[in-house]
Design an enzyme around this catalytic site. Structure first.
Site, PDB file in Angstrom:
ATOM      1  N   SER A 140       0.851  -1.196   0.000  1.00 13.71           N
ATOM      2  CA  SER A 140       0.000   0.000   0.000  1.00 13.71           C
ATOM      3  C   SER A 140       0.883   1.242   0.000  1.00 13.71           C
ATOM      4  O   SER A 140       2.029   1.195   0.490  1.00 13.71           O
ATOM      5  CB  SER A 140      -0.866  -0.003   1.264  1.00 13.71           C
ATOM      6  OG  SER A 140      -1.446   1.267   1.467  1.00 13.71           O
ATOM      7  N   TYR A 153      -1.450  -0.774  10.224  1.00 15.66           N
ATOM      8  CA  TYR A 153      -1.570  -1.012   8.782  1.00 15.66           C
ATOM      9  C   TYR A 153      -0.275  -0.573   8.070  1.00 15.66           C
ATOM     10  O   TYR A 153       0.287  -1.320   7.265  1.00 15.66           O
ATOM     11  CB  TYR A 153      -2.788  -0.261   8.229  1.00 15.66           C
ATOM     12  CG  TYR A 153      -3.111  -0.587   6.794  1.00 15.66           C
ATOM     13  CD1 TYR A 153      -3.795  -1.759   6.476  1.00 15.66           C
ATOM     14  CD2 TYR A 153      -2.723   0.253   5.756  1.00 15.66           C
ATOM     15  CE1 TYR A 153      -4.096  -2.071   5.161  1.00 15.66           C
ATOM     16  CE2 TYR A 153      -3.016  -0.050   4.434  1.00 15.66           C
ATOM     17  CZ  TYR A 153      -3.707  -1.213   4.146  1.00 15.66           C
ATOM     18  OH  TYR A 153      -3.993  -1.521   2.828  1.00 15.66           O
TER      19      TYR A 153
HETATM   20  P1  NAD Z   1     -11.301  -6.463   0.584  1.00 16.60           P
HETATM   21  O1  NAD Z   1     -11.718  -6.324   2.009  1.00 16.60           O
HETATM   22  O2  NAD Z   1     -12.278  -6.158  -0.480  1.00 16.60           O
HETATM   23  O3  NAD Z   1     -10.705  -7.928   0.327  1.00 16.60           O
HETATM   24  C1  NAD Z   1      -9.840  -8.546   1.246  1.00 16.60           C
HETATM   25  C2  NAD Z   1     -10.132 -10.036   1.246  1.00 16.60           C
HETATM   26  O4  NAD Z   1      -9.190 -10.662   2.128  1.00 16.60           O
HETATM   27  C3  NAD Z   1     -11.544 -10.396   1.767  1.00 16.60           C
HETATM   28  O5  NAD Z   1     -12.198 -11.265   0.876  1.00 16.60           O
HETATM   29  C4  NAD Z   1     -11.291 -11.074   3.098  1.00 16.60           C
HETATM   30  O6  NAD Z   1     -12.226 -12.083   3.420  1.00 16.60           O
HETATM   31  C5  NAD Z   1      -9.895 -11.666   2.855  1.00 16.60           C
HETATM   32  N1  NAD Z   1      -9.221 -11.931   4.116  1.00 16.60           N
HETATM   33  C6  NAD Z   1      -9.122 -11.116   5.194  1.00 16.60           C
HETATM   34  N2  NAD Z   1      -8.473 -11.732   6.187  1.00 16.60           N
HETATM   35  C7  NAD Z   1      -8.152 -12.971   5.731  1.00 16.60           C
HETATM   36  C8  NAD Z   1      -7.489 -14.077   6.301  1.00 16.60           C
HETATM   37  N3  NAD Z   1      -7.033 -14.030   7.569  1.00 16.60           N
HETATM   38  N4  NAD Z   1      -7.324 -15.192   5.555  1.00 16.60           N
HETATM   39  C9  NAD Z   1      -7.789 -15.244   4.283  1.00 16.60           C
HETATM   40  N5  NAD Z   1      -8.444 -14.239   3.699  1.00 16.60           N
HETATM   41  C10 NAD Z   1      -8.622 -13.107   4.410  1.00 16.60           C
HETATM   42  O7  NAD Z   1     -10.004  -5.545   0.463  1.00 16.60           O
HETATM   43  P2  NAD Z   1      -9.215  -5.005  -0.830  1.00 16.60           P
HETATM   44  O8  NAD Z   1      -9.384  -3.553  -0.842  1.00 16.60           O
HETATM   45  O9  NAD Z   1      -9.499  -5.806  -2.032  1.00 16.60           O
HETATM   46  O10 NAD Z   1      -7.708  -5.279  -0.354  1.00 16.60           O
HETATM   47  C11 NAD Z   1      -6.884  -6.262  -0.981  1.00 16.60           C
HETATM   48  C12 NAD Z   1      -5.448  -5.962  -0.594  1.00 16.60           C
HETATM   49  O11 NAD Z   1      -5.050  -4.703  -1.139  1.00 16.60           O
HETATM   50  C13 NAD Z   1      -5.228  -5.863   0.916  1.00 16.60           C
HETATM   51  O12 NAD Z   1      -4.000  -6.459   1.248  1.00 16.60           O
HETATM   52  C14 NAD Z   1      -5.187  -4.371   1.157  1.00 16.60           C
HETATM   53  O13 NAD Z   1      -4.463  -4.040   2.321  1.00 16.60           O
HETATM   54  C15 NAD Z   1      -4.519  -3.891  -0.115  1.00 16.60           C
HETATM   55  N6  NAD Z   1      -4.775  -2.484  -0.424  1.00 16.60           N
HETATM   56  C16 NAD Z   1      -6.063  -2.047  -0.584  1.00 16.60           C
HETATM   57  C17 NAD Z   1      -6.271  -0.700  -0.852  1.00 16.60           C
HETATM   58  C18 NAD Z   1      -7.639  -0.125  -1.037  1.00 16.60           C
HETATM   59  O14 NAD Z   1      -7.765   1.113  -1.062  1.00 16.60           O
HETATM   60  N7  NAD Z   1      -8.683  -0.930  -1.188  1.00 16.60           N
HETATM   61  C19 NAD Z   1      -5.190   0.187  -0.963  1.00 16.60           C
HETATM   62  C20 NAD Z   1      -3.909  -0.313  -0.789  1.00 16.60           C
HETATM   63  C21 NAD Z   1      -3.704  -1.651  -0.534  1.00 16.60           C
END
Ligand code: NAD
Length: 261
Positions: A140, A153
């Site tokens: 991120s 985070y």
């Molecule tokens: P999201 O919440 O839509 O998806 C995350 C998924 O991870 C969910 O389906 C959840 O069930 C699964 N998950 C959570 N804990 C888990 C565990 N212990 N074991 C297995 N699965 C698990 O989130 P997203 O926005 O798609 O995020 C995806 C990745 O991208 C994350 O690592 C997040 O930190 C990163 N990210 C997201 C953003 C954003 O703005 N959305 C920005 C930067 C980085």
């Protein structure tokens, strides 16, 4: 022909958000999708959307290394060995100083950092044996410096960057690529809860396309969108008092956006 055709892509967190959209894009390019998530509902709807295409799903917690290894072995038994790991499973819980609890910080570090360690563990021995593979980690822009209200985070994602940098150098001679992905705000269920308006967010479809392009090129590092990436870079690299001032300003801006809904 797509470089992804007939390759096996193991995606953690595939039931939602970025992981889910990466699964859809890679499947459209002919990849076999090994989809893993903690929650079964997202996996079921992904499998329904990809009906007729090669997909296998597994419910597993990335923080449980033994269960994760078993789930990955089962997925590989169905689809074949993993060519590409996308470690996308993550949680976005805030950890403000005013409500500091070690349990909350540990929970974020467990999923976002140790979950990535475990996911790599489940595929790396096989990749090393075959002398090919690709590890992609969803970090991120919040990894660039500790962001206020997001200490856990930011720390978890900074840890991911360090892991990737170490492994990239070690694994390149073995034919294994490592890609660190640092997105800014992307509209997914994770960020919907934060209450920031659409204009500030990258929609998840275009975000996934940007990430797939970087994976195809086996790029070492990706950050986007450019404006936010520059802001994060400045916050990290300007003298600390200036970076701290910028981070405080950003926090107040986010709080104002949240108040406006
Ligand atoms: P999201 O919440 O839509 O998806 C995350 C998924 O991870 C969910 O389906 C959840 O069930 C699964 N998950 C959570 N804990 C888990 C565990 N212990 N074991 C297995 N699965 C698990 O989130 P997203 O926005 O798609 O995020 C995806 C990745 O991208 C994350 O690592 C997040 O930190 C990163 N990210 C997201 C953003 C954003 O703005 N959305 C920005 C930067 C980085």
């Amino acid at each position: 022909m797509s470089v992804f055709r007939d390759s096996v892509a193991l995606i953690t967190g595939a039931g939602s958000g970025i992981g889910r959209h990466l699964a859809l894009l890679l499947a459209a390019e002919g990849a076999k999708i090994a989809a893993l998530d903690l929650r079964p509902d997202g996996l079921a709807s992904l499998a329904a959307e990809l009906a007729g295409k090669p997909i296998a799903t597994a419910v597993a917690d990335v923080t449980d290394v033994v269960a994760l290894r078993a789930a990955v072995a089962e997925l590989e038994g169905t689809l074949g060995p993993t060519d590409l790991l996308i470690a996308s499973a993550g949680v976005g819980r805030g950890t403000p100083a005013t409500a500091w609890r070690a349990e909350d910080v540990n929970a974020v570090l467990n999923v976002n950092l140790l979950g990535v360690v475990n996911s790599i563990d489940a595929v790396l021995p096989g990749m090393r044996q075959r002398r090919r593979g690709h590890l992609v980690v969803l970090s991120s822009l919040a990894s660039y410096r500790g962001m206020p209200h997001m200490a856990a985070y930011s720390a978890s994602k900074a840890g991911c960057n360090a892991l990737c940098d170490s492994l990239r150098v070690e694994l390149a001679p073995e034919g294994i690529a490592v890609t660190t992905v640092c997105p800014g705000w992307v509209r997914t269920p994770m960020t919907t809860a934060i209450g920031i308006p659409d204009g500030v967010m990258v929609p998840v479809g275009p975000a996934a396309q940007i990430i797939v392009r970087a994976i195809r090129r086996r790029q070492a590092f990706l950050s986007f969108p450019a404006g936010m990436a520059w802001q994060a870079w400045l916050m990290r690299n300007l003298p600390r008092p200036v970076g701290d001032w910028m981070a405080g300003l950003l926090l107040r801006r986010i709080q104002a956006l949240q108040a406006r809904g």
